[in-house]
Design an enzyme around this catalytic site. Structure first.
Site, PDB file in Angstrom:
ATOM      1  N   HIS A 177     -90.752  41.101 -55.880  1.00 24.16           N
ATOM      2  CA  HIS A 177     -90.918  40.780 -54.153  1.00 24.16           C
ATOM      3  C   HIS A 177     -89.831  39.815 -53.867  1.00 24.16           C
ATOM      4  O   HIS A 177     -89.063  39.280 -54.789  1.00 24.16           O
ATOM      5  CB  HIS A 177     -92.380  39.975 -54.325  1.00 24.16           C
ATOM      6  N   TYR A 178     -89.500  39.730 -52.593  1.00 21.09           N
ATOM      7  CA  TYR A 178     -88.461  38.908 -52.151  1.00 21.09           C
ATOM      8  C   TYR A 178     -88.786  37.309 -52.219  1.00 21.09           C
ATOM      9  O   TYR A 178     -87.884  36.437 -52.555  1.00 21.09           O
ATOM     10  CB  TYR A 178     -88.242  39.287 -50.733  1.00 21.09           C
ATOM     11  N   ARG A 179     -89.972  37.221 -52.401  1.00 22.58           N
ATOM     12  CA  ARG A 179     -90.206  35.732 -52.894  1.00 22.58           C
ATOM     13  C   ARG A 179     -89.886  35.110 -54.050  1.00 22.58           C
ATOM     14  O   ARG A 179     -90.160  35.886 -55.017  1.00 22.58           O
ATOM     15  CB  ARG A 179     -91.796  35.452 -52.586  1.00 22.58           C
TER      16      ARG A 179
END
Length: 180
Positions: free
Chosen positions: A127-129
């Site tokens: 995920h981009y987080r």
């Protein structure tokens, strides 16, 4: 509990801090559930790099990776960055779908920079987080310095040990810093 709640922890050891000049020499991964219980440990991989690159490491890297035995393991390894990336993706794919887990670890932004440069398929799996334990450490240092006293780390600068340290550190903050 859904597999979508699982967390992927990654640690890289590098020849230095600049992804434009340095390379990855070791990687490891662990998957935990949302309560930080270990579900699976991935491959621990020493990645071959040429002697010319290893000889250019700064004093800290030369001393630390030499003392841990990592430099010798890198010299003896026949595994490329691409092979290490593929092995790790195969492991992760057995436990999660792409895009489910943030990238977890300590100072994980640095690891992500190297993944973007040298292992883009692996970087894209996350995920981009980010779940960066060092952010919590910085908040504790400012707001509750007493909490830092209980953090115990091996500090071996070997990838698998560093991941275990990060998971244990986050457990400590969960138990002593956050009010759940």
């Amino acid at each position: 509990m859904s597999n979508g709640d699982r967390l992927i922890w990654i640690d890289l050891e590098m020849t230095g801090l600049d992804p434009e000049q340095e390379r990855i020499i070791e990687m490891a991964s662990i998957i935990t559930d949302s309560q930080l219980n270990i579900v699976a440990e991935g491959p621990v991989i020493a990645i071959h790099q040429p002697d010319s690159l290893l000889e250019q490491m700064d004093e800290w890297c030369t001393r630390t990776h030499g003392a841990s035995g990592l430099t010798q393991r890198v010299k003896e390894s026949t595994i490329s960055e691409a092979e290490a990336e593929q092995q790790t993706l195969e492991f992760l794919g057995k436990h999660l779908e792409p895009g489910q887990s943030p990238l977890c670890g300590n100072s994980i932004g640095q690891d992500r920079r190297f993944l973007v440069k040298y292992m883009p398929k692996l970087e894209a799996f996350f995920h981009y987080r980010n779940l960066d334990v060092s952010t919590v450490k910085e908040l504790a240092r400012r707001w509750r310095p007493d909490v830092l006293e209980g953090v115990k780390k091996q500090g071996s600068h070997l990838a698998l040990d560093d991941i275990r340290d990060s998971i244990n550190e986050l457990r400590h903050y969960r138990d002593h810093f956050f009010k759940l």
